[in-house]
Write a protein that holds these residues in place. Structure first.
Motif, mmCIF file in Angstrom:
data_model
loop_
_atom_site.group_PDB
_atom_site.id
_atom_site.type_symbol
_atom_site.label_atom_id
_atom_site.label_comp_id
_atom_site.label_asym_id
_atom_site.label_seq_id
_atom_site.Cartn_x
_atom_site.Cartn_y
_atom_site.Cartn_z
ATOM 1 N N ARG A 99 5.880 1.089 -9.941
ATOM 2 C CA ARG A 99 4.596 1.716 -10.599
ATOM 3 C C ARG A 99 3.617 1.589 -9.509
ATOM 4 O O ARG A 99 3.115 0.557 -8.819
ATOM 5 C CB ARG A 99 4.320 0.770 -11.907
ATOM 6 N N PRO A 100 2.609 3.022 -9.359
ATOM 7 C CA PRO A 100 1.558 2.874 -8.733
ATOM 8 C C PRO A 100 0.332 2.383 -9.233
ATOM 9 O O PRO A 100 0.252 2.313 -10.685
ATOM 10 C CB PRO A 100 1.466 4.311 -8.272
ATOM 11 N N PHE A 101 -0.475 1.868 -8.644
ATOM 12 C CA PHE A 101 -1.670 1.210 -9.153
ATOM 13 C C PHE A 101 -2.850 1.811 -8.178
ATOM 14 O O PHE A 101 -2.498 2.090 -7.097
ATOM 15 C CB PHE A 101 -1.797 -0.162 -9.183
ATOM 16 N N PRO A 102 -4.065 1.869 -8.563
ATOM 17 C CA PRO A 102 -5.168 2.285 -7.860
ATOM 18 C C PRO A 102 -5.582 1.190 -6.939
ATOM 19 O O PRO A 102 -5.094 0.152 -6.888
ATOM 20 C CB PRO A 102 -6.409 2.319 -8.675
ATOM 21 N N ALA A 103 -6.032 1.870 -5.596
ATOM 22 C CA ALA A 103 -6.231 1.065 -4.589
ATOM 23 C C ALA A 103 -7.112 -0.039 -4.641
ATOM 24 O O ALA A 103 -7.254 -0.990 -4.204
ATOM 25 C CB ALA A 103 -6.770 2.006 -3.492
ATOM 26 N N THR A 104 -7.922 0.189 -5.811
ATOM 27 C CA THR A 104 -8.894 -0.796 -6.415
ATOM 28 C C THR A 104 -8.227 -2.231 -7.093
ATOM 29 O O THR A 104 -8.909 -3.091 -7.077
ATOM 30 C CB THR A 104 -10.054 -0.231 -7.090
ATOM 31 N N PRO A 140 0.877 -1.123 0.133
ATOM 32 C CA PRO A 140 -0.035 -0.132 0.203
ATOM 33 C C PRO A 140 0.822 1.078 -0.151
ATOM 34 O O PRO A 140 2.138 1.178 0.510
ATOM 35 C CB PRO A 140 -0.717 -0.167 1.298
ATOM 36 N N ALA A 141 0.142 2.290 -0.616
ATOM 37 C CA ALA A 141 1.057 3.744 -0.634
ATOM 38 C C ALA A 141 0.174 4.564 -0.450
ATOM 39 O O ALA A 141 -1.196 4.179 -0.544
ATOM 40 C CB ALA A 141 1.782 3.660 -1.839
ATOM 41 N N ALA A 142 0.584 5.822 -0.234
ATOM 42 C CA ALA A 142 -0.341 6.864 -0.118
ATOM 43 C C ALA A 142 -1.390 6.875 0.843
ATOM 44 O O ALA A 142 -2.727 7.057 0.507
ATOM 45 C CB ALA A 142 -0.983 7.546 -1.466
ATOM 46 N N ILE A 143 -1.044 6.387 2.075
ATOM 47 C CA ILE A 143 -2.210 6.052 3.138
ATOM 48 C C ILE A 143 -2.920 7.443 3.199
ATOM 49 O O ILE A 143 -2.310 8.437 3.475
ATOM 50 C CB ILE A 143 -1.543 5.601 4.488
ATOM 51 N N GLN A 144 -4.345 6.981 3.392
ATOM 52 C CA GLN A 144 -5.302 8.066 3.763
ATOM 53 C C GLN A 144 -6.198 7.782 4.812
ATOM 54 O O GLN A 144 -6.474 6.529 5.121
ATOM 55 C CB GLN A 144 -6.124 8.175 2.522
ATOM 56 N N GLN A 145 -6.736 8.697 5.470
ATOM 57 C CA GLN A 145 -7.854 8.386 6.592
ATOM 58 C C GLN A 145 -9.030 8.304 5.814
ATOM 59 O O GLN A 145 -9.198 9.218 5.193
ATOM 60 C CB GLN A 145 -7.620 9.443 7.541
ATOM 61 N N GLN A 146 -9.861 7.330 6.110
ATOM 62 C CA GLN A 146 -11.170 7.207 5.560
ATOM 63 C C GLN A 146 -11.972 6.888 6.545
ATOM 64 O O GLN A 146 -12.039 5.833 7.359
ATOM 65 C CB GLN A 146 -11.046 6.700 4.450
ATOM 66 N N ASN A 147 -13.018 7.681 7.135
ATOM 67 C CA ASN A 147 -13.737 7.234 8.257
ATOM 68 C C ASN A 147 -13.018 6.624 9.641
ATOM 69 O O ASN A 147 -13.482 5.789 10.295
ATOM 70 C CB ASN A 147 -14.860 6.043 7.833
ATOM 71 N N GLY A 148 -11.942 7.371 9.884
ATOM 72 C CA GLY A 148 -11.248 7.311 10.878
ATOM 73 C C GLY A 148 -10.137 6.036 10.957
ATOM 74 O O GLY A 148 -9.663 5.629 12.064
ATOM 75 N N ALA A 189 -5.389 2.455 2.030
ATOM 76 C CA ALA A 189 -4.234 2.755 0.837
ATOM 77 C C ALA A 189 -5.044 3.838 0.049
ATOM 78 O O ALA A 189 -6.018 3.273 -0.480
ATOM 79 C CB ALA A 189 -3.800 1.334 0.196
ATOM 80 N N GLY A 190 -4.238 4.764 -0.531
ATOM 81 C CA GLY A 190 -4.830 5.577 -1.511
ATOM 82 C C GLY A 190 -4.622 4.974 -3.000
ATOM 83 O O GLY A 190 -5.198 5.412 -3.807
ATOM 84 N N SER A 191 -3.388 4.257 -2.689
ATOM 85 C CA SER A 191 -3.027 3.440 -3.896
ATOM 86 C C SER A 191 -2.096 2.507 -3.523
ATOM 87 O O SER A 191 -1.730 2.176 -2.180
ATOM 88 C CB SER A 191 -2.203 4.402 -4.949
ATOM 89 N N ASN A 192 -1.718 1.495 -4.436
ATOM 90 C CA ASN A 192 -0.799 0.514 -4.173
ATOM 91 C C ASN A 192 0.115 0.621 -5.097
ATOM 92 O O ASN A 192 0.097 1.032 -6.145
ATOM 93 C CB ASN A 192 -1.615 -0.862 -4.450
ATOM 94 N N GLN A 193 1.447 0.119 -4.749
ATOM 95 C CA GLN A 193 2.606 0.107 -5.481
ATOM 96 C C GLN A 193 3.381 -1.132 -5.663
ATOM 97 O O GLN A 193 3.458 -2.000 -4.624
ATOM 98 C CB GLN A 193 3.489 1.028 -4.744
#
Length: 158
Positions: free
Chosen positions: A121-126, A78-86, A90-94
């Motif tokens: 290379r980054p990939f969407p978190a999905t 996981p990359a670009a860790i973001q807070q969502q609902n506390g 991962a905002g993206s995966n790498q």
């Protein structure tokens, strides 16, 4: 009449005229997380790239230019860790791939090298690792980055 010490081509190579053949051994997959097909697919892409971009004849072993090596890392994180609902998400995966490349130039040993080449290379978190492994285009792009680096260092003298 002008003469030079090397041969220059439009593909950007600088290959001595005495060099006629290339051998590329199968790159061993020593990455604990890599899919089973990784070594074969990477090696075939490596061979294809050199055959398309040089006039060297591919031989099974003992070429004037020789490549061998191993895939040493295949890491999906996981990359670009973001807070969502506390919660942290991962905002993206790498995906990071590292390949140890050994190059031998039997005509000019001063050109020999052994180096670890890496691409990320980054990939969407999905996207999960299974979907990426099943996507030949995504992997080829990552492979091409490493192969281009090896090509430039070995026959383009960059």
């Amino acid at each position: 009449m002008l003469s030079g010490c090397g041969v220059y081509s439009f593909s950007g190579t600088n290959i001595d005229p005495a060099v006629k053949t290339i051998s590329i051994s199968t790159f061993a997959n020593n990455a604990s997380n890599g899919p089973s097909f990784l070594a074969q697919r990477f090696t075939e892409d490596f061979k294809d790239y050199f055959q398309r971009n040089t006039t060297l004849k591919l031989v099974p072993r003992d070429g004037d230019l020789q490549f061998d090596g191993q895939i040493i890392a295949y890491d999906f994180a996981p990359a670009a860790i973001q807070q969502q609902n506390g919660q942290d998400q991962a905002g993206s995966n790498q995906l990071t791939i590292q390949v140890r490349v050994k190059f031998t130039n039997t005509k000019d040993p001063k050109q020999d090298f052994e180096q670890t080449l890496q691409t990320t290379r980054p990939f969407p978190a999905t996207r999960d690792i299974t979907s990426i492994n099943n996507d030949p285009t995504a992997l080829r792009e990552l492979f091409r980055n490493i192969i281009t680096d090896a090509f430039n260092k070995s026959v383009a003298n960059w």
